[in-house]
Design an enzyme around this catalytic site. Structure first.
Site, PDB file in Angstrom:
ATOM      1  CB  SER A 189      -0.864  -0.003   1.274  1.00  0.00           C
ATOM      2  OG  SER A 189      -1.376   1.269   1.560  1.00  0.00           O
TER       3      SER A 189
ATOM      4  CE1 TYR B 169      -3.821   0.576   3.952  1.00  0.00           C
ATOM      5  CE2 TYR B 169      -5.172  -1.345   4.426  1.00  0.00           C
ATOM      6  CZ  TYR B 169      -4.529  -0.528   3.521  1.00  0.00           C
ATOM      7  OH  TYR B 169      -4.572  -0.817   2.164  1.00  0.00           O
TER       8      TYR B 169
HETATM    9  P1  NAP Z   1     -11.874  -4.922  -0.580  1.00  0.00           P
HETATM   10  O1  NAP Z   1     -12.676  -4.406  -1.712  1.00  0.00           O
HETATM   11  O2  NAP Z   1     -12.283  -4.600   0.820  1.00  0.00           O
HETATM   12  O3  NAP Z   1     -11.704  -6.522  -0.732  1.00  0.00           O
HETATM   13  C1  NAP Z   1     -10.952  -7.199   0.228  1.00  0.00           C
HETATM   14  C2  NAP Z   1     -11.329  -8.656   0.131  1.00  0.00           C
HETATM   15  O4  NAP Z   1     -10.657  -9.399   1.161  1.00  0.00           O
HETATM   16  C3  NAP Z   1     -12.835  -8.839   0.356  1.00  0.00           C
HETATM   17  O5  NAP Z   1     -13.350  -9.853  -0.478  1.00  0.00           O
HETATM   18  C4  NAP Z   1     -12.860  -9.269   1.805  1.00  0.00           C
HETATM   19  O6  NAP Z   1     -13.999  -9.973   2.189  1.00  0.00           O
HETATM   20  C5  NAP Z   1     -11.643 -10.165   1.866  1.00  0.00           C
HETATM   21  N1  NAP Z   1     -11.256 -10.466   3.248  1.00  0.00           N
HETATM   22  C6  NAP Z   1     -11.261  -9.634   4.308  1.00  0.00           C
HETATM   23  N2  NAP Z   1     -10.864 -10.284   5.413  1.00  0.00           N
HETATM   24  C7  NAP Z   1     -10.600 -11.566   5.040  1.00  0.00           C
HETATM   25  C8  NAP Z   1     -10.143 -12.733   5.730  1.00  0.00           C
HETATM   26  N3  NAP Z   1      -9.888 -12.719   7.044  1.00  0.00           N
HETATM   27  N4  NAP Z   1      -9.982 -13.882   5.026  1.00  0.00           N
HETATM   28  C9  NAP Z   1     -10.257 -13.918   3.704  1.00  0.00           C
HETATM   29  N5  NAP Z   1     -10.692 -12.852   2.978  1.00  0.00           N
HETATM   30  C10 NAP Z   1     -10.846 -11.689   3.657  1.00  0.00           C
HETATM   31  O7  NAP Z   1     -10.379  -4.413  -0.734  1.00  0.00           O
HETATM   32  P2  NAP Z   1      -9.581  -3.938  -2.025  1.00  0.00           P
HETATM   33  O8  NAP Z   1      -9.709  -2.467  -2.161  1.00  0.00           O
HETATM   34  O9  NAP Z   1      -9.910  -4.832  -3.177  1.00  0.00           O
HETATM   35  O10 NAP Z   1      -8.101  -4.242  -1.511  1.00  0.00           O
HETATM   36  C11 NAP Z   1      -7.520  -5.521  -1.673  1.00  0.00           C
HETATM   37  C12 NAP Z   1      -6.136  -5.416  -1.095  1.00  0.00           C
HETATM   38  O11 NAP Z   1      -5.460  -4.289  -1.668  1.00  0.00           O
HETATM   39  C13 NAP Z   1      -6.131  -5.178   0.411  1.00  0.00           C
HETATM   40  O12 NAP Z   1      -5.019  -5.849   0.988  1.00  0.00           O
HETATM   41  C14 NAP Z   1      -5.929  -3.665   0.519  1.00  0.00           C
HETATM   42  O13 NAP Z   1      -5.323  -3.310   1.747  1.00  0.00           O
HETATM   43  C15 NAP Z   1      -5.013  -3.419  -0.629  1.00  0.00           C
HETATM   44  N6  NAP Z   1      -4.981  -2.062  -1.158  1.00  0.00           N
HETATM   45  C16 NAP Z   1      -6.133  -1.464  -1.584  1.00  0.00           C
HETATM   46  C17 NAP Z   1      -6.032  -0.182  -2.157  1.00  0.00           C
HETATM   47  C18 NAP Z   1      -7.226   0.563  -2.670  1.00  0.00           C
HETATM   48  O14 NAP Z   1      -7.072   1.769  -2.986  1.00  0.00           O
HETATM   49  N7  NAP Z   1      -8.373  -0.056  -2.778  1.00  0.00           N
HETATM   50  C19 NAP Z   1      -4.797   0.432  -2.292  1.00  0.00           C
HETATM   51  C20 NAP Z   1      -3.663  -0.218  -1.791  1.00  0.00           C
HETATM   52  C21 NAP Z   1      -3.775  -1.485  -1.250  1.00  0.00           C
HETATM   53  P3  NAP Z   1     -15.175  -9.110   2.916  1.00  0.00           P
HETATM   54  O15 NAP Z   1     -16.017  -8.596   1.823  1.00  0.00           O
HETATM   55  O16 NAP Z   1     -15.886 -10.079   3.812  1.00  0.00           O
HETATM   56  O17 NAP Z   1     -14.505  -8.007   3.708  1.00  0.00           O
HETATM   57  C1  GCO Z   2      -6.940   5.249   3.037  1.00  0.00           C
HETATM   58  C2  GCO Z   2      -7.049   4.350   1.832  1.00  0.00           C
HETATM   59  C3  GCO Z   2      -5.691   3.787   1.518  1.00  0.00           C
HETATM   60  C4  GCO Z   2      -5.783   2.840   0.351  1.00  0.00           C
HETATM   61  C5  GCO Z   2      -4.462   2.286   0.007  1.00  0.00           C
HETATM   62  C6  GCO Z   2      -3.503   3.336  -0.459  1.00  0.00           C
HETATM   63  O1  GCO Z   2      -7.853   5.251   3.854  1.00  0.00           O
HETATM   64  O2  GCO Z   2      -5.906   5.939   3.115  1.00  0.00           O
HETATM   65  O3  GCO Z   2      -7.977   3.318   2.051  1.00  0.00           O
HETATM   66  O4  GCO Z   2      -5.165   3.145   2.615  1.00  0.00           O
HETATM   67  O5  GCO Z   2      -6.629   1.788   0.640  1.00  0.00           O
HETATM   68  O6  GCO Z   2      -3.933   1.488   1.005  1.00  0.00           O
HETATM   69  O7  GCO Z   2      -2.383   2.664  -1.013  1.00  0.00           O
END
Ligand code: NAP
Ligand code: GCO
Length: 264
Positions: free
Chosen positions: A147, A160
């Site tokens: 992230s 986080y």
């Molecule tokens: P999301 O839409 O919240 O999807 C996360 C997925 O992980 C959901 O299907 C969730 O299920 C599942 N999950 C949560 N806890 C779990 C557990 N204990 N065991 C198995 N599955 C579990 O998140 P996303 O935005 O796609 O992000 C995916 C990854 O990218 C995460 O690691 C997040 O930190 C990272 N990330 C996201 C962003 C962003 O801007 N979106 C940026 C940087 C990094 P539920 O629906 O039940 O919660």
């Molecule tokens: C926040 C956002 C971020 C993104 C991502 C950025 O609240 O700042 O959710 O944390 O999810 O991790 O890289």
């Protein structure tokens, strides 16, 4: 040797955690486009069923399993099921994760622990579950979804940021300890991506939306499609000498001081 097949994932088994939708679903879809067989897990059957329908709609014949990445027994059993159904895991993408946006002085230790458990202990548990087989076969790819918060802090995301900072170092440590088995462990660090997790930040009235656009040279939120190519690269033999690296897919956020607020 680099050839036109170096990005080809045909015959590889890829396990993407938490991949019913969002970034995990996109990464799994990208790997499938390059020939990988997809296994994914999510926290309950409803989500797995939702994911299976979405993969089918995308023309992808994925295998879905219910499992909590924080439960070591479930993950060990899950790896056994994947191996029995599809073959040994060649590519693990540690994607499952949550975020809690609470000012630290108001955040309970339980909330902090839950984020660390899913976002850092989970990747440890899942990587540990696939390492023995990868070591025996002297090959493997592990990709941890890091992230911006692996590098930067911000208000309300103490758990986080601690988890994602730790995940960057876990990535480097797996690379250090298992590189001799031809196992590469790298991270992908998405910027701000349009998924359900960031939906609360992207409402028109939320000040964070304008803030992110001012911090991103690309002047847009990322799309999950933007992550597919980096994931294919880090899953393929094209990256066999890339190890312990976090590839930031952020539109340039980490390189940019940000627009002059007077210009906004
Ligand atoms: P999301 O839409 O919240 O999807 C996360 C997925 O992980 C959901 O299907 C969730 O299920 C599942 N999950 C949560 N806890 C779990 C557990 N204990 N065991 C198995 N599955 C579990 O998140 P996303 O935005 O796609 O992000 C995916 C990854 O990218 C995460 O690691 C997040 O930190 C990272 N990330 C996201 C962003 C962003 O801007 N979106 C940026 C940087 C990094 P539920 O629906 O039940 O919660
Ligand atoms: C926040 C956002 C971020 C993104 C991502 C950025 O609240 O700042 O959710 O944390 O999810 O991790 O890289």
């Amino acid at each position: 040797m680099f050839t036109e097949k170096s990005f080809d994932l045909t015959g590889k088994v890829a396990w993407v955690t938490g991949a019913s939708y969002g970034i995990g679903f996109a990464i799994a879809s990208g790997l499938a486009k390059y020939g990988a067989k997809i296994a994914f897990n999510d926290i309950n059957q409803d989500l797995v069923d939702k994911g299976l329908a979405a993969y089918k709609d995308a023309g992808i014949n994925a295998n879905g399993y219910v499992g909590d990445v924080t439960n070591e027994n479930q993950m060990d059993e899950l790896v056994g099921k994947i191996e029995a159904d599809m073959g040994p895991v060649d590519i693990l993408v540690n994607n499952a994760g949550i975020i809690k946006r609470i000012p630290m002085h108001e955040m309970s230790a339980a909330d902090f622990r839950q984020v660390i458990d899913i976002d850092l202990n989970g990747p440890f548990i899942c990587a540990k579950a696939v390492l023995p087989s990868m070591m025996k076969r002297n090959q493997g790819k592990i990709i941890n979804i890091c992230s911006m918060m692996s590098e930067l802090g911000r208000e309300t995301v103490a758990g986080y940021a601690a988890a994602k900072g730790g995940l960057k170092m876990l990535t480097r440590n797996i690379a250090s300890e298992y590189g001799k088995y031809n196992i590469q462990c790298n991270g992908i660090g998405p910027g701000y991506i349009e998924t359900p997790q960031t939906a609360p930040l992207r409402t028109p009235e939320h000040p964070f939306n304008k803030f992110i656009l001012s911090k991103t040279p690309a002047e847009r939120w990322g799309l999950t499609d933007d992550l597919m190519g980096p994931a294919v690269f880090l899953s393929s033999s094209a990256s066999d000498f890339v190890n312990g690296h976090v590839l930031y897919v952020d539109g340039g956020i980490l390189a940019y001081i940000g627009k002059n607020p007077m210009e906004l």
